[in-house]
Design an enzyme around this catalytic site. Structure first.
Site, PDB file in Angstrom:
ATOM      1  N   GLU A 147       1.991-101.353 -28.606  1.00 38.52           N
ATOM      2  CA  GLU A 147       3.160-102.211 -28.844  1.00 38.52           C
ATOM      3  C   GLU A 147       2.897-103.699 -28.611  1.00 38.52           C
ATOM      4  OE1 GLU A 147       5.652-100.108 -26.097  1.00 38.52           O
ATOM      5  OE2 GLU A 147       6.614 -98.938 -27.679  1.00 38.52           O
ATOM      6  N   LYS A 194      -2.265-102.183 -25.582  1.00 40.91           N
ATOM      7  CA  LYS A 194      -1.432-101.663 -24.500  1.00 40.91           C
ATOM      8  C   LYS A 194      -1.829-100.242 -24.138  1.00 40.91           C
ATOM      9  CE  LYS A 194       3.403-100.824 -23.315  1.00 40.91           C
ATOM     10  NZ  LYS A 194       4.783-100.869 -23.782  1.00 40.91           N
TER      11      LYS A 194
HETATM   12  O1  IFM Z   1       7.157 -94.220 -25.728  1.00 44.42           O
HETATM   13  C1  IFM Z   1       6.625 -95.059 -24.774  1.00 44.42           C
HETATM   14  C2  IFM Z   1       5.896 -96.161 -25.468  1.00 44.42           C
HETATM   15  O2  IFM Z   1       4.823 -95.662 -26.212  1.00 44.42           O
HETATM   16  C3  IFM Z   1       5.392 -97.173 -24.479  1.00 44.42           C
HETATM   17  N1  IFM Z   1       6.478 -97.691 -23.682  1.00 44.42           N
HETATM   18  C4  IFM Z   1       7.175 -96.643 -22.956  1.00 44.42           C
HETATM   19  C5  IFM Z   1       7.726 -95.585 -23.887  1.00 44.42           C
HETATM   20  C6  IFM Z   1       8.423 -94.475 -23.100  1.00 44.42           C
HETATM   21  O3  IFM Z   1       7.507 -93.786 -22.329  1.00 44.42           O
END
Ligand code: IFM
Length: 735
Positions: A468, A582
């Site tokens: 992300e 990430k």
């Molecule tokens: O779905 C995940 C995402 O890939 C990264 N941030 C947190 C979310 C919930 O675990």
């Protein structure tokens, strides 16, 4: 392992340890201990807080699938009033305290010494959230004063529970029906009734005021006095008369008694462990961590319903709005597919029940088909906002592209469905709705893609992959490969449906009109661009232009950080112009499609992306563990496995993104522990035709044993450093 975790030293059943102890009692520990000592049964999650705690100590009794929105705030799950609330009048500071969680039986025990105006009192309690009846929570509670005198205990139903974006409940009503106390209330937005009833079995004088009972008795120094308590929760989503039902349930529970309810509960847990346990010989720490992970994921598994799923923070709280992410399909459903297919089936059909929301979301953005919510709530409602992170420097909401660009969510769902069908042989799920989900997801991707005339290929541009930190990229390798799989799996599933149930096939066509689109979808799959490994380096680019970004180490990037909670992605995050990712992205894809590339390509990509991954998500480590093991790096993979498997024991995970609190339990990492052990170290490989294993164990592991269910039969897998065997068990297993 941090010092608050006493690694188990005793075992009350079998030869292996099953007990987790915590003896911290500082105010700062309530969040972590509340997660560590969770109980739950898929319907409700009860945090590991003490009986006298209230909202400030994050008491949570989270109702899976019950959502509410207070105007102007984020929509999130609802915590029910706390039916276990119990407090000793005059009790002061604790001088000694231990919580003991028995993960084999899902029971939490407390043993504390607390100061009283005269002397001290020892409190002992035990509770379980029933796995035999999801509406029931049972507790036994006893006190032993050091001095003789009157003891007064208040116990009842406390409304003061943890709320992040509340208050969600209003119009409270208290009733006393016979010996049962009931508090009911309604949610603000949808007017859902939540009813919590409680009854106690107690030989002493009891008076009632409001929703609290006062138990009074003359105690002799050194003697133990106790009662049992039964709490039942129903909502108007469960039945028409939740108050009556919860009262009835309490009465029946009291009549049955704590011990016999406990036996039924324990039997359920024995079944769970028979299905999912993995025995590791040679590494007690890994053994416990893996079992603890399985324990956590079992707490949230919806066995009672296909209209709820497992939220990203399980049932540990309202973090991430109690919403369901791709975490479920990629990291949890696959565990249940091979250990308890009936749970996997519920998780899959949940996506059928939430299809209306996915159809509406696709329409909202001008697409056809099903674009599933990035953060799904009941009916498939999207809870993710366009401004999901708040900048720590300016205090302004940042535009994030999770909601509208993480299109891979729909392909992830199809992946889990098809894997379920292939590995269980249960085609009936297609007839019951999964085929329709697949059709609508395929249709969505076809409408999202662009055909590039000059390149004679389809492309997926303007997407956000699992990483992300890099939003709105073109041709994210993971996304494109998953979409190709979605198209192929959908075509295969429809062929199967046509053979299996010609009428159902026709009905589906009448409802969705998919038949005339089939040839377009086949061509789309054939011509969809799948990024290839570069000629010389053999590295698969994460997305178009990834190779042009600044190649900085994670360490160097972190030295640029000004605020420990600053978000590295978003519009101007530090990682966005660099190659730092990430979480596993290409590596996750390599894990899901192990036959796409030679082992040398897999190894080179693991080695390339590993030092560039920040692991800012708890989903990341297990992908590195799984792929690490398959490329013969079991000892490197081991560190990632332990990181995954201990995440909820140590509490070593990010607590904030920007100003957003993201603490809680991590069911995707919990599921990822099992996946790393089974698919990674044991090297299990299963498809519709065969099941086998090719172990690559960490050096200190002597052996692993576990069972899996594959196409209706149970198989016993035994692996050592040298070899692995997969043997069919005699027992016949029904899906
Ligand atoms: O779905 C995940 C995402 O890939 C990264 N941030 C947190 C979310 C919930 O675990």
């Amino acid at each position: 392992m941090e010092d608050l975790v006493t690694m188990p030293d005793s075992c009350d059943q079998g030869k292996s340890p099953w007990t987790f102890r915590v003896d911290r009692m500082a105010a700062d520990d309530v969040a972590l201990v509340g997660n560590q000592c969770m109980l739950g049964n898929g319907y409700v999650g009860y945090r590991g807080t003490l009986e006298e705690y209230s909202s400030d100590q994050l008491v949570g009794c989270m109702l899976n699938g019950v959502y509410d929105q207070v105007p102007g705030k984020w929509r999130e799950t609802v915590n029910a009033p706390n039916g276990l609330f119990t407090r000793i009048e005059g009790a002061g500071e604790m001088s000694r305290h231990q919580l003991e969680l028995n993960i084999r039986k899902g029971r939490l025990r407390r043993d504390s010494t607390v100061a009283m105006p005269f002397g001290v009192v020892t409190i002992q309690s035990e509770r379980f959230v029933s796995h035999d009846n999801v509406h029931l929570i049972c507790m036994s509670y006893s006190v032993r004063p050091s001095e003789s005198g009157a003891v007064v205990v208040h116990t009842g139903i406390d409304r003061e529970v943890w709320d992040i974006n509340g208050p969600h409940l209003g119009d409270f009503e208290i009733s006393e029906v016979g010996e049962v106390l009931c508090v009911s209330a309604t949610t603000q937005e949808l007017g859902i009734t939540v009813a919590v009833s409680e009854v106690i079995d107690c030989p002493f004088e009891v008076s009632v005021a409001g929703s609290t009972r006062t138990v009074t008795f003359e105690a002799e120094a050194g003697r133990t006095y106790g009662f049992t308590k039964y709490v039942s929760i129903y909502t108007s989503l469960d039945c028409d008369a939740p108050v009556d039902e919860s009262i009835r349930c309490c009465r029946e529970a009291k009549a049955a008694g704590y011990d016999s309810l406990g036996v039924a509960h324990d039997e359920r847990w024995e079944n769970h462990w028979r299905d999912c346990d993995v025995e590791i010989e040679g590494d007690d720490e890994a053994q416990f961590a893996l079992r603890y992970s399985l324990y956590q994921i079992q707490l949230a598994a919806p066995r009672h319903s296909e209209t709820v799923s497992i939220p990203a923070r399980a049932l540990s709280g309202q973090v991430y709005k109690g919403a369901v992410f791709w975490d479920t399909e990629m990291f949890m459903t696959p565990v249940f597919t091979l250990t308890d297919p009936s749970v996997a089936r519920n998780l899959i059909l949940y996506r059928y029940h939430t299809l209306p929301g996915a159809l509406a979301k696709a329409k909202e953005y001008g697409y056809k088909g099903a674009f599933y919510a990035w953060e799904g709530q009941e009916g498939g409602k999207e809870a993710c906002t366009h401004f999901n992170v708040t900048d720590v420097f300016t205090g302004r909401p940042m535009r994030t592209y999770f909601r509208d660009k993480q299109i891979h969510i729909s392909a992830d769902i199809v992946y889990a469905i098809w894997q379920y069908v292939e590995l269980t042989g249960d085609d009936s799920v297609l007839v019951e709705g999964a085929a329709e989900v697949m059709v609508e997801c395929a249709r969505f991707f076809y409408s999202y893609a662009y055909f590039k005339e000059d390149k004679d290929r389809y492309e997926l541009i303007d997407v956000t992959g699992p990483d992300e930190y890099h939003e709105r990229v073109g041709n994210n390798s993971y996304t494109n490969r998953m979409v190709k799989h979605c198209m192929d799996a959908t075509l295969a599933a429809l062929k199967r449906l046509e053979e299996l149930d010609p009428d159902g096939y026709e009905d589906l066509d009448t409802k969705t009109g998919f038949v005339k689109e089939l040839s377009r979808w086949a061509r789309f799959s054939e011509r969809l661009y799948i990024p290839k490994p570069a000629e010389s380096s053999r590295i698969i680019p994460q997305f178009d232009g990834y190779e042009t970004l600044e190649d900085v180490s994670v360490q160097a990037l972190k030295e640029r950080v000004l605020n420990p909670n600053e978000y590295l992605g978003g519009g101007s995050g530090l990682a966005t112009t660099t190659k730092v990712l990430k979480q596993a992205d290409v590596v996750l894809m390599l894990n899901l499609f192990p036959n796409d590339h030679e082992l040398d390509v897999v190894r080179k990509n693991w080695e390339y992306y590993e030092p560039r991954t920040e692991h800012g998500s708890s989903l990341s480590a297990c992908a590195y563990a799984m792929v690490g093991a398959t490329i013969g790096r079991a000892d490197w993979a081991y560190d990632y496995f332990m990181k995954t498997a201990t995440v909820d024991l140590t509490g070593n995970s990010k607590q904030y993104v920007g100003t957003l609190y993201i603490g809680g339990t991590h069911p995707a990492a919990n599921g990822g522990s099992w996946l790393s052990a089974v698919y990674g170290f044991a090297g299990l490989s299963a498809n519709a035709e065969s099941i086998s294993c090719k172990p690559s164990l960490p050096s200190k592991w002597k052996s692993m044993r576990f069972t899996v269910r594959w196409r209706g039969d149970r198989y016993a897998v035994h692996v050592t450093q040298e070899k692995g065997t997969v043997l069919k068990c005699k027992e016949v297993v029904k899906v």
